[in-house]
Design a protein around this motif. Structure first.
Motif, PDB file in Angstrom:
ATOM      1  N   PRO A 189     -14.616 -10.610   5.276  1.00 24.41           N
ATOM      2  CA  PRO A 189     -15.780 -11.288   4.428  1.00 24.41           C
ATOM      3  C   PRO A 189     -16.259 -10.027   3.380  1.00 24.41           C
ATOM      4  O   PRO A 189     -16.495  -8.832   3.927  1.00 24.41           O
ATOM      5  CB  PRO A 189     -16.691 -11.764   5.478  1.00 24.41           C
ATOM      6  CG  PRO A 189     -15.733 -11.951   6.474  1.00 24.41           C
ATOM      7  CD  PRO A 189     -14.909 -11.162   6.543  1.00 24.41           C
ATOM      8  N   PHE A 190     -16.681 -10.243   2.384  1.00 28.39           N
ATOM      9  CA  PHE A 190     -17.439  -9.336   1.639  1.00 28.39           C
ATOM     10  C   PHE A 190     -16.625  -8.074   1.120  1.00 28.39           C
ATOM     11  O   PHE A 190     -17.251  -7.259   0.536  1.00 28.39           O
ATOM     12  CB  PHE A 190     -18.771  -9.002   2.090  1.00 28.39           C
ATOM     13  CG  PHE A 190     -19.826  -9.988   2.558  1.00 28.39           C
ATOM     14  CD1 PHE A 190     -20.336 -10.695   1.480  1.00 28.39           C
ATOM     15  CD2 PHE A 190     -19.846 -10.492   3.937  1.00 28.39           C
ATOM     16  CE1 PHE A 190     -21.031 -11.908   1.765  1.00 28.39           C
ATOM     17  CE2 PHE A 190     -20.606 -11.311   4.083  1.00 28.39           C
ATOM     18  CZ  PHE A 190     -21.440 -12.196   2.994  1.00 28.39           C
ATOM     19  N   PHE A 191     -15.451  -8.153   1.388  1.00 29.14           N
ATOM     20  CA  PHE A 191     -14.551  -6.824   0.992  1.00 29.14           C
ATOM     21  C   PHE A 191     -14.442  -6.600  -0.146  1.00 29.14           C
ATOM     22  O   PHE A 191     -14.588  -5.433  -0.735  1.00 29.14           O
ATOM     23  CB  PHE A 191     -13.229  -7.053   1.746  1.00 29.14           C
ATOM     24  CG  PHE A 191     -12.308  -5.747   1.914  1.00 29.14           C
ATOM     25  CD1 PHE A 191     -12.679  -4.816   2.642  1.00 29.14           C
ATOM     26  CD2 PHE A 191     -11.477  -5.507   1.016  1.00 29.14           C
ATOM     27  CE1 PHE A 191     -11.864  -3.705   2.659  1.00 29.14           C
ATOM     28  CE2 PHE A 191     -10.390  -4.387   0.774  1.00 29.14           C
ATOM     29  CZ  PHE A 191     -10.937  -3.360   1.862  1.00 29.14           C
ATOM     30  N   LEU A 208      -0.759  -3.492  -6.505  1.00 29.20           N
ATOM     31  CA  LEU A 208      -1.802  -2.797  -5.726  1.00 29.20           C
ATOM     32  C   LEU A 208      -1.930  -1.349  -5.870  1.00 29.20           C
ATOM     33  O   LEU A 208      -2.739  -0.629  -6.097  1.00 29.20           O
ATOM     34  CB  LEU A 208      -1.570  -3.341  -4.048  1.00 29.20           C
ATOM     35  CG  LEU A 208      -2.761  -3.006  -3.294  1.00 29.20           C
ATOM     36  CD1 LEU A 208      -4.048  -3.640  -3.493  1.00 29.20           C
ATOM     37  CD2 LEU A 208      -2.367  -3.598  -2.067  1.00 29.20           C
ATOM     38  N   LEU A 209      -0.662  -0.928  -5.943  1.00 26.01           N
ATOM     39  CA  LEU A 209      -0.330   0.639  -5.936  1.00 26.01           C
ATOM     40  C   LEU A 209      -0.962   1.070  -7.109  1.00 26.01           C
ATOM     41  O   LEU A 209      -1.515   2.195  -7.434  1.00 26.01           O
ATOM     42  CB  LEU A 209       1.000   1.081  -5.509  1.00 26.01           C
ATOM     43  CG  LEU A 209       1.434   0.953  -4.084  1.00 26.01           C
ATOM     44  CD1 LEU A 209       3.003   1.227  -4.134  1.00 26.01           C
ATOM     45  CD2 LEU A 209       0.625   2.005  -3.282  1.00 26.01           C
ATOM     46  N   THR A 210      -0.658   0.327  -8.268  1.00 24.86           N
ATOM     47  CA  THR A 210      -0.977   0.853  -9.652  1.00 24.86           C
ATOM     48  C   THR A 210      -2.557   0.974  -9.690  1.00 24.86           C
ATOM     49  O   THR A 210      -3.334   1.680 -10.424  1.00 24.86           O
ATOM     50  CB  THR A 210      -0.590  -0.290 -10.550  1.00 24.86           C
ATOM     51  OG1 THR A 210       1.098  -0.285 -10.476  1.00 24.86           O
ATOM     52  CG2 THR A 210      -0.729   0.167 -11.943  1.00 24.86           C
ATOM     53  N   SER A 211      -3.354  -0.167  -9.215  1.00 26.79           N
ATOM     54  CA  SER A 211      -4.692  -0.073  -9.159  1.00 26.79           C
ATOM     55  C   SER A 211      -5.238   1.199  -8.265  1.00 26.79           C
ATOM     56  O   SER A 211      -6.345   1.760  -8.662  1.00 26.79           O
ATOM     57  CB  SER A 211      -5.277  -1.270  -8.600  1.00 26.79           C
ATOM     58  OG  SER A 211      -5.048  -2.549  -9.313  1.00 26.79           O
ATOM     59  N   PRO A 238     -10.587  -2.723  -4.283  1.00 30.14           N
ATOM     60  CA  PRO A 238     -11.046  -3.630  -2.902  1.00 30.14           C
ATOM     61  C   PRO A 238     -10.866  -4.966  -3.203  1.00 30.14           C
ATOM     62  O   PRO A 238     -10.410  -5.645  -2.426  1.00 30.14           O
ATOM     63  CB  PRO A 238     -12.541  -3.183  -2.828  1.00 30.14           C
ATOM     64  CG  PRO A 238     -12.668  -1.915  -3.466  1.00 30.14           C
ATOM     65  CD  PRO A 238     -11.847  -1.955  -4.571  1.00 30.14           C
ATOM     66  N   SER A 239     -11.047  -5.598  -4.059  1.00 34.97           N
ATOM     67  CA  SER A 239     -10.996  -6.968  -4.529  1.00 34.97           C
ATOM     68  C   SER A 239      -9.186  -7.200  -4.449  1.00 34.97           C
ATOM     69  O   SER A 239      -9.128  -8.310  -3.957  1.00 34.97           O
ATOM     70  CB  SER A 239     -11.496  -7.555  -5.762  1.00 34.97           C
ATOM     71  OG  SER A 239     -12.855  -7.141  -5.935  1.00 34.97           O
ATOM     72  N   GLU A 240      -8.484  -6.403  -5.036  1.00 32.27           N
ATOM     73  CA  GLU A 240      -7.063  -6.605  -4.924  1.00 32.27           C
ATOM     74  C   GLU A 240      -6.505  -6.580  -3.534  1.00 32.27           C
ATOM     75  O   GLU A 240      -5.720  -7.459  -3.167  1.00 32.27           O
ATOM     76  CB  GLU A 240      -6.401  -5.707  -6.182  1.00 32.27           C
ATOM     77  CG  GLU A 240      -6.681  -6.284  -7.486  1.00 32.27           C
ATOM     78  CD  GLU A 240      -5.966  -5.193  -8.465  1.00 32.27           C
ATOM     79  OE1 GLU A 240      -5.180  -4.878  -8.263  1.00 32.27           O
ATOM     80  OE2 GLU A 240      -6.563  -4.979  -9.451  1.00 32.27           O
ATOM     81  N   LEU A 241      -7.057  -5.614  -2.739  1.00 34.08           N
ATOM     82  CA  LEU A 241      -6.696  -5.416  -1.368  1.00 34.08           C
ATOM     83  C   LEU A 241      -7.113  -6.458  -0.602  1.00 34.08           C
ATOM     84  O   LEU A 241      -6.251  -6.900   0.302  1.00 34.08           O
ATOM     85  CB  LEU A 241      -7.232  -4.073  -0.945  1.00 34.08           C
ATOM     86  CG  LEU A 241      -6.745  -3.780   0.325  1.00 34.08           C
ATOM     87  CD1 LEU A 241      -5.381  -3.564   0.289  1.00 34.08           C
ATOM     88  CD2 LEU A 241      -7.501  -2.333   0.917  1.00 34.08           C
ATOM     89  N   GLY A 242      -8.250  -6.817  -0.672  1.00 34.24           N
ATOM     90  CA  GLY A 242      -8.847  -8.096  -0.150  1.00 34.24           C
ATOM     91  C   GLY A 242      -7.784  -9.397  -0.422  1.00 34.24           C
ATOM     92  O   GLY A 242      -7.488  -9.937   0.648  1.00 34.24           O
ATOM     93  N   LEU A 243      -7.479  -9.635  -1.553  1.00 35.40           N
ATOM     94  CA  LEU A 243      -6.477 -10.845  -1.943  1.00 35.40           C
ATOM     95  C   LEU A 243      -5.209 -10.681  -1.198  1.00 35.40           C
ATOM     96  O   LEU A 243      -4.627 -11.468  -0.886  1.00 35.40           O
ATOM     97  CB  LEU A 243      -6.607 -11.025  -3.492  1.00 35.40           C
ATOM     98  CG  LEU A 243      -7.734 -11.288  -4.062  1.00 35.40           C
ATOM     99  CD1 LEU A 243      -7.476 -11.540  -5.725  1.00 35.40           C
ATOM    100  CD2 LEU A 243      -7.736 -13.061  -3.716  1.00 35.40           C
ATOM    101  N   TYR A 244      -4.781  -9.198  -1.554  1.00 36.77           N
ATOM    102  CA  TYR A 244      -3.395  -8.947  -1.063  1.00 36.77           C
ATOM    103  C   TYR A 244      -3.183  -9.184   0.613  1.00 36.77           C
ATOM    104  O   TYR A 244      -2.439  -9.831   1.158  1.00 36.77           O
ATOM    105  CB  TYR A 244      -3.128  -7.536  -1.353  1.00 36.77           C
ATOM    106  CG  TYR A 244      -1.679  -7.168  -0.553  1.00 36.77           C
ATOM    107  CD1 TYR A 244      -0.500  -7.447  -1.435  1.00 36.77           C
ATOM    108  CD2 TYR A 244      -1.555  -6.412   0.442  1.00 36.77           C
ATOM    109  CE1 TYR A 244       0.720  -7.011  -0.933  1.00 36.77           C
ATOM    110  CE2 TYR A 244      -0.353  -6.249   1.254  1.00 36.77           C
ATOM    111  CZ  TYR A 244       0.758  -6.376   0.343  1.00 36.77           C
ATOM    112  OH  TYR A 244       2.085  -5.894   0.745  1.00 36.77           O
ATOM    113  N   LEU A 245      -4.127  -8.796   1.281  1.00 35.07           N
ATOM    114  CA  LEU A 245      -4.175  -9.074   2.808  1.00 35.07           C
ATOM    115  C   LEU A 245      -4.309 -10.488   3.119  1.00 35.07           C
ATOM    116  O   LEU A 245      -3.973 -10.826   4.037  1.00 35.07           O
ATOM    117  CB  LEU A 245      -5.667  -8.174   3.508  1.00 35.07           C
ATOM    118  CG  LEU A 245      -5.401  -6.705   3.394  1.00 35.07           C
ATOM    119  CD1 LEU A 245      -6.611  -6.106   3.910  1.00 35.07           C
ATOM    120  CD2 LEU A 245      -4.337  -6.254   4.153  1.00 35.07           C
ATOM    121  N   GLN A 246      -5.086 -11.095   2.198  1.00 32.18           N
ATOM    122  CA  GLN A 246      -5.463 -12.508   2.593  1.00 32.18           C
ATOM    123  C   GLN A 246      -4.264 -13.561   2.484  1.00 32.18           C
ATOM    124  O   GLN A 246      -3.604 -14.358   3.189  1.00 32.18           O
ATOM    125  CB  GLN A 246      -6.366 -13.077   1.840  1.00 32.18           C
ATOM    126  CG  GLN A 246      -6.796 -14.793   2.067  1.00 32.18           C
ATOM    127  CD  GLN A 246      -8.071 -15.191   1.079  1.00 32.18           C
ATOM    128  OE1 GLN A 246      -8.583 -14.344   0.304  1.00 32.18           O
ATOM    129  NE2 GLN A 246      -8.467 -16.178   1.741  1.00 32.18           N
TER     130      GLN A 246
END
Length: 169
Positions: A137-139, A49-52, A121-129
Motif C-alpha cells: 500500500p502507498f508504494f 522497469l530497468l529503463t525507468s 516506485p509506481s512501476e515497481l509497485g505494479l510489477y510486484l503486483q
C-alpha cells in the motif's frame, strides 16, 4: 549558511526535474522500443522497469554533477522540497477536483512534466503486483519524495566542517 545563499540556489532541483521530465519520455520510448519489444505489441516488463531505473539514476547523477555538486545538503533540501511540495499539491488538486479525464486531465498531464522522471516506485509497485502478487500500500506515492535523494549528494554544512579537528596525516 546564509539565507541569501539558499535563496539563490532554490531553483536548481526544480530545473533538474523539468529537464529530466522533458527528456524522460522520448528516451524511455526509444530504449524500450529498441530493447524491450519481444513481440509485436508486447513489451518486456523487466526492460521497462530497468529503463525507468536507469533514467532516474541518470537524472540524479547528471543533476548532481551539472547543478548540485557545490551545494550543501541544506540548500539541496530546500530546493528539492520545492519539487516535493509541488508534486503533492498537484496531486491533491487533481484528486480533489476530480480532474482525471477530459481537458483538465490534459492540463494536469502537462503540469506534471517535472515529475515524469520519478515514476520508478509506481512501476515497481505494479510489477510486484502483477508478477509476484505482492501489494504494498502507498508504494506508488514514494515517487513524490525522490527529489530528496539529491540530499545524499550534498556537501556537509560548511559551518560544521570548520568545527571539526584537523586530521593528522
Amino acid at each position: 549558511m546564509s539565507f541569501q545563499r539558499i535563496k539563490s540556489s532554490f531553483w536548481r532541483v526544480p530545473l533538474v526535474s523539468l529537464i529530466a521530465g522533458l527528456l524522460y519520455t522520448p528516451c524511455y520510448v526509444r530504449i524500450v522500443i529498441r530493447f524491450g519489444v519481444i513481440a509485436p505489441g508486447v513489451i518486456d516488463d523487466k526492460i521497462s522497469l530497468l529503463t525507468s531505473f536507469f533514467l532516474m539514476l541518470a537524472a540524479l547523477i547528471l543533476g548532481w554533477v551539472i547543478l548540485l555538486r557545490k551545494q550543501t545538503r541544506t540548500e539541496i533540501f530546500v530546493s528539492s522540497s520545492i519539487v516535493v511540495v509541488y508534486g503533492l499539491l498537484l496531486w491533491a488538486v487533481q484528486f480533489f477536483s476530480g480532474s482525471t479525464s477530459g481537458p483538465a486531465a490534459v492540463v494536469f498531464m502537462h503540469l506534471s512534466t517535472p515529475l515524469e522522471w520519478m515514476t520508478l516506485p509506481s512501476e515497481l509497485g505494479l510489477y510486484l503486483q502483477e508478477h509476484r502478487a505482492i501489494t504494498i500500500p502507498f508504494f506508488g506515492y514514494l515517487h513524490f519524495f525522490i527529489p530528496w535523494l539529491f540530499i545524499a549528494f550534498g556537501r556537509k554544512n560548511p559551518a560544521k566542517l570548520s568545527k571539526q579537528k584537523p586530521s593528522i596525516h
